[in-house]
Design a protein around this motif. Structure first.
Motif, PDB file in Angstrom:
ATOM      1  N   GLY A  56       0.794  -1.224   0.000  1.00  0.00           N
ATOM      2  CA  GLY A  56       0.000   0.000   0.000  1.00  0.00           C
ATOM      3  C   GLY A  56       0.823   1.269   0.000  1.00  0.00           C
ATOM      4  O   GLY A  56       0.267   2.366   0.059  1.00  0.00           O
ATOM      5  N   THR A  57       2.114   1.145  -0.079  1.00  0.00           N
ATOM      6  CA  THR A  57       2.990   2.321  -0.111  1.00  0.00           C
ATOM      7  C   THR A  57       2.719   3.122  -1.372  1.00  0.00           C
ATOM      8  O   THR A  57       2.572   2.555  -2.454  1.00  0.00           O
ATOM      9  N   THR A  58       2.636   4.446  -1.228  1.00  0.00           N
ATOM     10  CA  THR A  58       2.330   5.306  -2.368  1.00  0.00           C
ATOM     11  C   THR A  58       3.496   6.224  -2.700  1.00  0.00           C
ATOM     12  O   THR A  58       4.296   6.579  -1.830  1.00  0.00           O
ATOM     13  N   TYR A  59       3.549   6.602  -3.954  1.00  0.00           N
ATOM     14  CA  TYR A  59       4.612   7.467  -4.463  1.00  0.00           C
ATOM     15  C   TYR A  59       3.966   8.501  -5.381  1.00  0.00           C
ATOM     16  O   TYR A  59       3.025   8.186  -6.115  1.00  0.00           O
ATOM     17  N   TYR A  60       4.486   9.724  -5.346  1.00  0.00           N
ATOM     18  CA  TYR A  60       3.966  10.799  -6.184  1.00  0.00           C
ATOM     19  C   TYR A  60       5.114  11.624  -6.752  1.00  0.00           C
ATOM     20  O   TYR A  60       6.126  11.851  -6.077  1.00  0.00           O
ATOM     21  N   THR A  61       4.926  12.107  -7.964  1.00  0.00           N
ATOM     22  CA  THR A  61       5.864  13.088  -8.466  1.00  0.00           C
ATOM     23  C   THR A  61       5.623  14.404  -7.734  1.00  0.00           C
ATOM     24  O   THR A  61       4.500  14.681  -7.278  1.00  0.00           O
ATOM     25  N   ASP A  62       6.653  15.208  -7.592  1.00  0.00           N
ATOM     26  CA  ASP A  62       6.563  16.403  -6.756  1.00  0.00           C
ATOM     27  C   ASP A  62       5.426  17.342  -7.174  1.00  0.00           C
ATOM     28  O   ASP A  62       4.778  17.964  -6.325  1.00  0.00           O
ATOM     29  N   SER A  63       5.182  17.461  -8.465  1.00  0.00           N
ATOM     30  CA  SER A  63       4.215  18.449  -8.946  1.00  0.00           C
ATOM     31  C   SER A  63       2.773  18.116  -8.569  1.00  0.00           C
ATOM     32  O   SER A  63       1.904  18.986  -8.673  1.00  0.00           O
ATOM     33  N   VAL A  64       2.495  16.889  -8.141  1.00  0.00           N
ATOM     34  CA  VAL A  64       1.120  16.531  -7.799  1.00  0.00           C
ATOM     35  C   VAL A  64       0.936  16.229  -6.318  1.00  0.00           C
ATOM     36  O   VAL A  64      -0.200  15.986  -5.869  1.00  0.00           O
ATOM     37  N   LYS A  65       2.006  16.256  -5.548  1.00  0.00           N
ATOM     38  CA  LYS A  65       1.900  15.952  -4.112  1.00  0.00           C
ATOM     39  C   LYS A  65       0.948  16.936  -3.437  1.00  0.00           C
ATOM     40  O   LYS A  65       1.018  18.136  -3.656  1.00  0.00           O
ATOM     41  N   GLY A  66       0.064  16.395  -2.627  1.00  0.00           N
ATOM     42  CA  GLY A  66      -0.909  17.231  -1.943  1.00  0.00           C
ATOM     43  C   GLY A  66      -2.160  17.507  -2.753  1.00  0.00           C
ATOM     44  O   GLY A  66      -3.138  18.031  -2.216  1.00  0.00           O
ATOM     45  N   ARG A  67      -2.142  17.184  -4.032  1.00  0.00           N
ATOM     46  CA  ARG A  67      -3.308  17.418  -4.893  1.00  0.00           C
ATOM     47  C   ARG A  67      -3.907  16.118  -5.425  1.00  0.00           C
ATOM     48  O   ARG A  67      -5.123  16.034  -5.632  1.00  0.00           O
ATOM     49  N   PHE A  68      -3.072  15.131  -5.677  1.00  0.00           N
ATOM     50  CA  PHE A  68      -3.535  13.854  -6.221  1.00  0.00           C
ATOM     51  C   PHE A  68      -3.432  12.766  -5.152  1.00  0.00           C
ATOM     52  O   PHE A  68      -2.520  12.773  -4.327  1.00  0.00           O
ATOM     53  N   THR A  69      -4.369  11.822  -5.202  1.00  0.00           N
ATOM     54  CA  THR A  69      -4.352  10.687  -4.298  1.00  0.00           C
ATOM     55  C   THR A  69      -4.590   9.409  -5.090  1.00  0.00           C
ATOM     56  O   THR A  69      -5.591   9.310  -5.809  1.00  0.00           O
ATOM     57  N   ILE A  70      -3.683   8.462  -4.946  1.00  0.00           N
ATOM     58  CA  ILE A  70      -3.827   7.172  -5.611  1.00  0.00           C
ATOM     59  C   ILE A  70      -4.400   6.167  -4.614  1.00  0.00           C
ATOM     60  O   ILE A  70      -4.081   6.205  -3.422  1.00  0.00           O
ATOM     61  N   ALA A  71      -5.254   5.287  -5.114  1.00  0.00           N
ATOM     62  CA  ALA A  71      -5.857   4.279  -4.248  1.00  0.00           C
ATOM     63  C   ALA A  71      -6.315   3.107  -5.106  1.00  0.00           C
ATOM     64  O   ALA A  71      -6.469   3.225  -6.314  1.00  0.00           O
ATOM     65  N   ARG A  72      -6.513   1.964  -4.443  1.00  0.00           N
ATOM     66  CA  ARG A  72      -7.065   0.813  -5.133  1.00  0.00           C
ATOM     67  C   ARG A  72      -8.030   0.101  -4.191  1.00  0.00           C
ATOM     68  O   ARG A  72      -7.891   0.184  -2.978  1.00  0.00           O
ATOM     69  N   ASP A  73      -9.005  -0.579  -4.784  1.00  0.00           N
ATOM     70  CA  ASP A  73      -9.976  -1.274  -3.957  1.00  0.00           C
ATOM     71  C   ASP A  73      -9.769  -2.783  -4.047  1.00  0.00           C
ATOM     72  O   ASP A  73      -8.853  -3.269  -4.720  1.00  0.00           O
ATOM     73  N   ASN A  74     -10.621  -3.521  -3.346  1.00  0.00           N
ATOM     74  CA  ASN A  74     -10.445  -4.978  -3.278  1.00  0.00           C
ATOM     75  C   ASN A  74     -10.720  -5.664  -4.610  1.00  0.00           C
ATOM     76  O   ASN A  74     -10.373  -6.835  -4.779  1.00  0.00           O
ATOM     77  N   ALA A  75     -11.368  -4.939  -5.524  1.00  0.00           N
ATOM     78  CA  ALA A  75     -11.632  -5.498  -6.848  1.00  0.00           C
ATOM     79  C   ALA A  75     -10.503  -5.190  -7.813  1.00  0.00           C
ATOM     80  O   ALA A  75     -10.656  -5.371  -9.020  1.00  0.00           O
ATOM     81  N   ASN A  76      -9.385  -4.707  -7.268  1.00  0.00           N
ATOM     82  CA  ASN A  76      -8.221  -4.364  -8.087  1.00  0.00           C
ATOM     83  C   ASN A  76      -8.475  -3.197  -9.023  1.00  0.00           C
ATOM     84  O   ASN A  76      -7.778  -3.068 -10.041  1.00  0.00           O
ATOM     85  N   THR A  77      -9.455  -2.372  -8.744  1.00  0.00           N
ATOM     86  CA  THR A  77      -9.637  -1.146  -9.508  1.00  0.00           C
ATOM     87  C   THR A  77      -8.732  -0.069  -8.927  1.00  0.00           C
ATOM     88  O   THR A  77      -8.694   0.128  -7.713  1.00  0.00           O
ATOM     89  N   LEU A  78      -8.018   0.592  -9.798  1.00  0.00           N
ATOM     90  CA  LEU A  78      -7.097   1.655  -9.389  1.00  0.00           C
ATOM     91  C   LEU A  78      -7.743   3.004  -9.630  1.00  0.00           C
ATOM     92  O   LEU A  78      -8.426   3.190 -10.648  1.00  0.00           O
ATOM     93  N   TYR A  79      -7.535   3.928  -8.720  1.00  0.00           N
ATOM     94  CA  TYR A  79      -8.113   5.266  -8.843  1.00  0.00           C
ATOM     95  C   TYR A  79      -7.014   6.323  -8.732  1.00  0.00           C
ATOM     96  O   TYR A  79      -5.987   6.115  -8.092  1.00  0.00           O
ATOM     97  N   LEU A  80      -7.298   7.469  -9.341  1.00  0.00           N
ATOM     98  CA  LEU A  80      -6.479   8.653  -9.117  1.00  0.00           C
ATOM     99  C   LEU A  80      -7.434   9.808  -8.893  1.00  0.00           C
ATOM    100  O   LEU A  80      -8.110  10.257  -9.827  1.00  0.00           O
ATOM    101  N   GLN A  81      -7.529  10.247  -7.656  1.00  0.00           N
ATOM    102  CA  GLN A  81      -8.351  11.406  -7.312  1.00  0.00           C
ATOM    103  C   GLN A  81      -7.489  12.644  -7.493  1.00  0.00           C
ATOM    104  O   GLN A  81      -6.429  12.758  -6.868  1.00  0.00           O
ATOM    105  N   MET A  82      -7.951  13.549  -8.337  1.00  0.00           N
ATOM    106  CA  MET A  82      -7.184  14.753  -8.644  1.00  0.00           C
ATOM    107  C   MET A  82      -7.984  15.972  -8.229  1.00  0.00           C
ATOM    108  O   MET A  82      -9.164  16.092  -8.565  1.00  0.00           O
ATOM    109  N   LYS A  83      -7.377  16.864  -7.480  1.00  0.00           N
ATOM    110  CA  LYS A  83      -8.029  18.102  -7.067  1.00  0.00           C
ATOM    111  C   LYS A  83      -7.103  19.263  -7.346  1.00  0.00           C
ATOM    112  O   LYS A  83      -5.913  19.084  -7.592  1.00  0.00           O
ATOM    113  N   ASP A  84      -7.690  20.478  -7.303  1.00  0.00           N
ATOM    114  CA  ASP A  84      -6.917  21.685  -7.603  1.00  0.00           C
ATOM    115  C   ASP A  84      -6.146  21.520  -8.911  1.00  0.00           C
ATOM    116  O   ASP A  84      -4.938  21.793  -8.995  1.00  0.00           O
ATOM    117  N   LEU A  85      -6.847  21.056  -9.925  1.00  0.00           N
ATOM    118  CA  LEU A  85      -6.203  20.768 -11.199  1.00  0.00           C
ATOM    119  C   LEU A  85      -5.692  22.044 -11.864  1.00  0.00           C
ATOM    120  O   LEU A  85      -6.301  23.116 -11.755  1.00  0.00           O
TER     121      LEU A  85
END
Length: 118
Positions: A56-85
């Motif tokens: 579950g360790t996450t990594y981000y490029t510097d330009s999106v830190k604090g704005r983007f959130t990566i996550a995945r669910d038990n169905a193996n679906t991956l998400y990228l929540q992006m804010k302040d685009l």
């Protein structure tokens, strides 16, 4: 190689939010990381974010830190929540999976377009 399927892209105004998804029907035993990369018009591929599928360790490029959130669910679906685009977030976002220490890829998607513009 597993075929991944992205969805959820679109046009959003600066400062807005968007969530993109990646359906991964076949995470194999050799997959360690689920990753988002993007390609801006006329540019090369850029790493955006990654998550270790077991730790579950996450990594981000510097330009999106604090704005983007990566996550995945038990169905193996991956998400990228992006804010302040920002306009510079515009690009084709690809979902990809990689093996141990990112030494090899195990799957790629076709990409979903994210356009940030007023």
């Amino acid at each position: 190689q597993v075929q991944l399927v992205e969805s959820g892209g679109g046009l959003v105004q600066p400062g807005g939010s968007l969530r993109i998804s990646c359906a991964n029907p076949g995470v194999t035993f050799s997959t360690y990381y689920m990753t988002w990369v993007r390609q801006a018009p006329g540019e090369g591929l850029e790493f955006v974010s990654s998550i270790h599928v077991n730790l579950g360790t996450t990594y981000y490029t510097d330009s999106v830190k604090g704005r983007f959130t990566i996550a995945r669910d038990n169905a193996n679906t991956l998400y990228l929540q992006m804010k302040d685009l920002k306009p510079e977030d515009t690009g084709l976002y690809y979902c990809a999976s990689f093996g141990f220490e990112f030494r090899y890829s195990t799957g790629w998607g076709q990409g979903t377009q994210v356009t940030v513009s007023s």
